[in-house]
Design a protein around this motif. Structure first.
Motif, mmCIF file in Angstrom:
data_model
loop_
_atom_site.group_PDB
_atom_site.id
_atom_site.type_symbol
_atom_site.label_atom_id
_atom_site.label_comp_id
_atom_site.label_asym_id
_atom_site.label_seq_id
_atom_site.Cartn_x
_atom_site.Cartn_y
_atom_site.Cartn_z
ATOM 1 N N LEU A 13 15.723 -24.448 -0.142
ATOM 2 C CA LEU A 13 14.962 -23.419 -0.833
ATOM 3 C C LEU A 13 13.893 -22.814 0.067
ATOM 4 O O LEU A 13 13.250 -23.528 0.840
ATOM 5 C CB LEU A 13 14.293 -24.006 -2.081
ATOM 6 C CG LEU A 13 15.220 -24.467 -3.209
ATOM 7 C CD1 LEU A 13 14.404 -25.190 -4.279
ATOM 8 C CD2 LEU A 13 15.965 -23.287 -3.821
ATOM 9 N N MET A 14 13.682 -21.533 -0.055
ATOM 10 C CA MET A 14 12.612 -20.861 0.670
ATOM 11 C C MET A 14 11.466 -20.473 -0.258
ATOM 12 O O MET A 14 10.397 -20.087 0.197
ATOM 13 C CB MET A 14 13.164 -19.604 1.361
ATOM 14 C CG MET A 14 14.326 -19.878 2.308
ATOM 15 S SD MET A 14 13.909 -21.012 3.663
ATOM 16 C CE MET A 14 12.980 -19.924 4.737
ATOM 17 N N ASP A 15 11.683 -20.576 -1.575
ATOM 18 C CA ASP A 15 10.666 -20.261 -2.570
ATOM 19 C C ASP A 15 9.698 -21.437 -2.678
ATOM 20 O O ASP A 15 10.058 -22.512 -3.153
ATOM 21 C CB ASP A 15 11.335 -19.997 -3.920
ATOM 22 C CG ASP A 15 10.354 -19.516 -4.988
ATOM 23 O OD1 ASP A 15 9.268 -20.113 -5.113
ATOM 24 O OD2 ASP A 15 10.685 -18.546 -5.694
ATOM 25 N N SER A 16 8.448 -21.259 -2.257
ATOM 26 C CA SER A 16 7.497 -22.370 -2.189
ATOM 27 C C SER A 16 7.174 -22.935 -3.570
ATOM 28 O O SER A 16 6.964 -24.141 -3.720
ATOM 29 C CB SER A 16 6.214 -21.928 -1.488
ATOM 30 O OG SER A 16 5.604 -20.858 -2.194
ATOM 31 N N GLY A 23 17.415 -16.245 8.267
ATOM 32 C CA GLY A 23 16.726 -17.511 8.514
ATOM 33 C C GLY A 23 17.588 -18.575 9.161
ATOM 34 O O GLY A 23 17.208 -19.756 9.160
ATOM 35 N N ARG A 24 18.692 -18.178 9.764
ATOM 36 C CA ARG A 24 19.606 -19.171 10.344
ATOM 37 C C ARG A 24 19.630 -19.156 11.874
ATOM 38 O O ARG A 24 20.281 -20.000 12.476
ATOM 39 C CB ARG A 24 21.028 -18.953 9.824
ATOM 40 C CG ARG A 24 21.236 -19.363 8.373
ATOM 41 C CD ARG A 24 22.700 -19.178 7.973
ATOM 42 N NE ARG A 24 23.001 -19.791 6.696
ATOM 43 C CZ ARG A 24 22.900 -19.180 5.525
ATOM 44 N NH1 ARG A 24 22.476 -17.913 5.489
ATOM 45 N NH2 ARG A 24 23.192 -19.801 4.405
ATOM 46 N N ARG A 25 18.958 -18.219 12.488
ATOM 47 C CA ARG A 25 18.993 -18.134 13.959
ATOM 48 C C ARG A 25 17.565 -17.994 14.496
ATOM 49 O O ARG A 25 16.819 -17.105 14.091
ATOM 50 C CB ARG A 25 19.851 -16.953 14.408
ATOM 51 C CG ARG A 25 20.055 -16.872 15.925
ATOM 52 C CD ARG A 25 20.938 -15.691 16.282
ATOM 53 N NE ARG A 25 22.268 -15.817 15.705
ATOM 54 C CZ ARG A 25 23.296 -16.422 16.295
ATOM 55 N NH1 ARG A 25 23.125 -16.961 17.496
ATOM 56 N NH2 ARG A 25 24.457 -16.484 15.714
ATOM 57 N N TYR A 26 17.210 -18.891 15.419
ATOM 58 C CA TYR A 26 15.881 -18.903 16.037
ATOM 59 C C TYR A 26 16.067 -18.728 17.539
ATOM 60 O O TYR A 26 16.756 -19.534 18.185
ATOM 61 C CB TYR A 26 15.169 -20.216 15.762
ATOM 62 C CG TYR A 26 14.769 -20.424 14.319
ATOM 63 C CD1 TYR A 26 13.429 -20.343 13.934
ATOM 64 C CD2 TYR A 26 15.722 -20.707 13.334
ATOM 65 C CE1 TYR A 26 13.052 -20.532 12.608
ATOM 66 C CE2 TYR A 26 15.351 -20.895 12.010
ATOM 67 C CZ TYR A 26 14.028 -20.806 11.655
ATOM 68 O OH TYR A 26 13.661 -20.988 10.345
ATOM 69 N N THR A 27 15.435 -17.723 18.109
ATOM 70 C CA THR A 27 15.596 -17.431 19.536
ATOM 71 C C THR A 27 14.256 -17.565 20.253
ATOM 72 O O THR A 27 13.282 -16.884 19.907
ATOM 73 C CB THR A 27 16.167 -16.020 19.750
ATOM 74 O OG1 THR A 27 17.422 -15.913 19.062
ATOM 75 C CG2 THR A 27 16.384 -15.756 21.231
ATOM 76 N N PHE A 28 14.231 -18.455 21.234
ATOM 77 C CA PHE A 28 13.036 -18.724 22.036
ATOM 78 C C PHE A 28 13.242 -18.241 23.468
ATOM 79 O O PHE A 28 14.368 -18.243 23.983
ATOM 80 C CB PHE A 28 12.750 -20.224 22.102
ATOM 81 C CG PHE A 28 12.304 -20.844 20.816
ATOM 82 C CD1 PHE A 28 10.956 -20.981 20.534
ATOM 83 C CD2 PHE A 28 13.231 -21.308 19.886
ATOM 84 C CE1 PHE A 28 10.530 -21.560 19.358
ATOM 85 C CE2 PHE A 28 12.817 -21.902 18.707
ATOM 86 C CZ PHE A 28 11.469 -22.029 18.440
ATOM 87 N N GLU A 38 22.028 -23.838 7.346
ATOM 88 C CA GLU A 38 21.320 -23.331 6.183
ATOM 89 C C GLU A 38 19.893 -22.963 6.598
ATOM 90 O O GLU A 38 19.360 -23.537 7.544
ATOM 91 C CB GLU A 38 21.247 -24.395 5.076
ATOM 92 C CG GLU A 38 22.593 -24.876 4.562
ATOM 93 C CD GLU A 38 23.296 -23.854 3.697
ATOM 94 O OE1 GLU A 38 22.627 -22.874 3.289
ATOM 95 O OE2 GLU A 38 24.496 -24.031 3.418
ATOM 96 N N PRO A 39 19.267 -22.024 5.910
ATOM 97 C CA PRO A 39 17.856 -21.733 6.207
ATOM 98 C C PRO A 39 17.010 -22.991 6.037
ATOM 99 O O PRO A 39 17.287 -23.828 5.178
ATOM 100 C CB PRO A 39 17.488 -20.679 5.156
ATOM 101 C CG PRO A 39 18.789 -20.068 4.743
ATOM 102 C CD PRO A 39 19.808 -21.164 4.838
ATOM 103 N N ASP A 40 16.004 -23.147 6.870
ATOM 104 C CA ASP A 40 15.135 -24.325 6.827
ATOM 105 C C ASP A 40 13.701 -23.869 7.037
ATOM 106 O O ASP A 40 13.312 -23.486 8.142
ATOM 107 C CB ASP A 40 15.549 -25.321 7.919
ATOM 108 C CG ASP A 40 14.730 -26.603 7.891
ATOM 109 O OD1 ASP A 40 13.769 -26.690 7.108
ATOM 110 O OD2 ASP A 40 15.048 -27.532 8.671
ATOM 111 N N ALA A 41 12.917 -23.927 5.962
ATOM 112 C CA ALA A 41 11.533 -23.457 6.026
ATOM 113 C C ALA A 41 10.686 -24.278 6.972
ATOM 114 O O ALA A 41 9.598 -23.849 7.373
ATOM 115 C CB ALA A 41 10.919 -23.472 4.626
ATOM 116 N N LEU A 42 11.163 -25.463 7.360
ATOM 117 C CA LEU A 42 10.363 -26.372 8.185
ATOM 118 C C LEU A 42 10.933 -26.561 9.584
ATOM 119 O O LEU A 42 10.499 -27.443 10.317
ATOM 120 C CB LEU A 42 10.257 -27.734 7.490
ATOM 121 C CG LEU A 42 9.594 -27.704 6.120
ATOM 122 C CD1 LEU A 42 9.773 -29.030 5.413
ATOM 123 C CD2 LEU A 42 8.122 -27.360 6.248
#
Length: 550
Positions: free
Chosen positions: A487-490, A106-111, A183-187
């Motif tokens: 947190l990723m746990d909703s 959850g730390r890398r976003y590729t567009f 860090e992971p970011d759910a948003l």
């Protein structure tokens, strides 16, 4: 069989209908007559706004009116489905060719940036992945009010401190754009759909770092042909835009006047829609009048209106004084000022969010309790202070009602009113030492963090464009906010946001009083009205049902 001409017409209508999902229909102009409910292109739509935008620069704009205009002229990697309610919070690609690839951690976003999208005049070139990297880094250079949303990108903090020239976590390779997070970011994807992340061209933005609003370059359906602050904004079709959105040929936003005049103009057919709140004196009449009641559009929206108290200004540094203010306020009277456009708020998180919990920590009004708390704090006779608000209805009347309520317990206020175009900049500068006032917040994205973190995290207090106008800085709250953001746990996130809501409300940093429901009054000829939960009025969905008689 169907003729080619009819088939083309049929396909065009289907494309237009899919472009904007709304319960209305319409269009105007010499080439756009529609009395049968089918959207047609053409014509000029007249919109009204008392004070208008703060900026038309995506990197700086943060007023609701600004965010309603910018999606008509600009784009980001992602956008929301054009629909109201929960459906409208679904993300879809905009200038990205598809939704991003996300790494397992959850730390890398590729567009991959869509090909063939061009900036408007005077740039007239294709948008590239490098433009998105520049636009993100520009937020740091501008000290943008949105920079806090992107500080989890690796290297953003170092650039903001002047320790680096670029954000290392934004990488470009051809038409590929990669974001690397600490860090992971759910948003994170929701944050990339905000106007702050819209793309701008370096060659113009660098020449006009502070007045880009007057040199705006479009990528969307419309381009800004004219912007005269306090007078008007004119949007016309962007010739470089190749998509389907946008029905009217021209959108004119007339600035100035007042909200009462706006309603009168709409009734007379001289305007189509006001971007401001319906005056409280007019709303009941509109709802009762058979000529107008069907043209009052009501949409739930995640929002909070509140009275803030500056904890850095005496006597509001004393919890007992703040609690006294909470007990002195009659929220039922404030709701009447708003003509019941919403429900009473006793908490921060809006009822549209799953994390909502109803709180009743300071039931009131309880004037005896308020006076006792003031006496305990050393103010048995009360004190004097200033109360700040905007000059847009119903805020002047609201300030007067609050003034009268506080007077009952000895708190004497002097009301100071300002145009909204400058008000939020004023209260957003800690050096101004604004003691107390009225403010409001609409969701940027559908998560409690957009209220709890943005408005109450003490580590987000900035010298300018500060959103934490109470200057609330509680280390326990700050730590829990930042833990929750990771947190990723909703379910755990929801529990934490509820706990934080209670902690902050108990500290009486604000007096929440209203969760607003959007009300709009539209002209007889206007169709396509849609109020999006994050973007507000969707201008590209508006159209005219019939020609206006000249």
């Amino acid at each position: 069989m169907v003729s080619n001409r009819l088939l083309i017409l049929y396909l065009a209508i289907i494309c237009l209908l899919l472009a904007c999902r709304s319960g209305e229909q319409a269009t105007e102009g010499p080439q756009a007559v529609s009395t049968d409910g089918i959207p047609r292109r053409g014509g000029k739509i007249i919109l009204l706004s008392q004070n208008g935008p703060d900026y038309l620069d995506p990197g700086l704009a943060y007023l609701t009116t600004s965010w309603e205009i910018l999606p008509a002229v600009n784009n980001g990697l992602l956008t929301y489905v054009k629909a109201s309610g929960a459906e409208g919070m679904n993300l879809i690609p905009d200038l990205a060719s598809k939704m991003p690839d996300i790494s397992p951690d959850g730390r890398r976003y590729t567009f991959v940036v869509k090909k063939g999208v061009r900036f408007g005049s005077p740039v007239n070139r294709e948008v590239t992945a490098a433009d998105f990297k520049y636009s993100m880094e520009r937020l740091v250079a501008l000290n943008s009010p949105g920079i806090g949303f992107y500080m989890n990108i690796a290297g953003a903090l170092q650039m903001s401190r002047g320790e680096a020239d670029h954000i290392s976590g934004v990488q470009v390779c051809g038409d590929t754009l990669t974001f690397r997070l600490l860090e992971p970011d759910a948003l994170f994807l929701n944050k990339l759909a905000m106007p702050f992340a819209y793309v701008v061209p370096r060659e113009v933005a660098e020449k006009h770092p502070q007045d880009y609003s007057q040199h705006h370059v479009a990528t969307g359906p419309y381009t800004i042909a004219e912007y005269i602050p306090r007078r008007r904004i004119i949007l016309v079709r962007n010739p470089n835009y190749t998509g389907q959105e946008g029905y009217a040929d021209t959108l004119e936003v007339q600035l100035g006047g007042n909200t009462l005049n706006a309603i009168a103009k709409i009734k007379k057919g001289q305007a189509d829609l006001s971007l401001d709140v319906i005056p409280s004196s007019e709303l009941p009449r509109l709802k009762r009048d058979p000529r107008y009641k069907d043209r009052v559009k009501i949409t739930p929206v995640g929002s909070l209106y509140y009275i803030f108290m500056n904890l850095r200004v005496k006597p509001f540094d004393d919890l007992r004084v703040r609690q006294a203010v909470c007990y002195a306020i009659d929220k039922r009277a404030l709701l009447k000022v708003w003509s019941a456009q919403g429900i009473i708020a006793n908490e921060i998180i809006p009822p549209e969010f799953p994390a909502f919990q109803a709180l009743t920590l300071y039931p009131g009004p309880n004037l005896d309790k308020a006076r006792a708390l003031l006496a305990e704090a050393g103010y048995p006779e009360g004190f004097k202070t200033d109360f700040y608000a905007t000059n847009i209805d119903p805020m002047p009347r609201l300030a007067e009602v609050i003034q009268a309520q506080l007077r009952q317990v000895g708190i004497m206020t002097t009301i100071k009113l300002f145009d909204s175009s400058v008000y939020y900049q004023l209260i957003g500068r800690p050096a101004e030492q604004v003691p107390m006032g009225a403010s409001g917040w609409y969701q940027d994205y559908p998560d409690p963090s957009n209220f709890i973190d943005v408005l109450f995290n003490g580590r987000r207090i900035t010298p300018v464009r500060n959103n934490n106008v109470s200057h609330y800085d509680n280390p326990r709250v700050n730590d829990l906010i930042e833990q929750t953001l990771k947190l990723m746990d909703s379910q755990v996130r929801t529990e934490n946001w509820r706990r934080l809501d209670r902690m902050i409300t108990a500290d009486a940093t604000i007096v929440p009083y209203l969760h607003y429901t959007n009300h709009a009054f539209i002209s007889r000829r206007l169709g396509g009205y849609l109020y999006h939960p994050s973007a507000g009025t969707m201008l590209t969905c508006l159209y005219l049902k019939e020609q206006r008689e000249r």
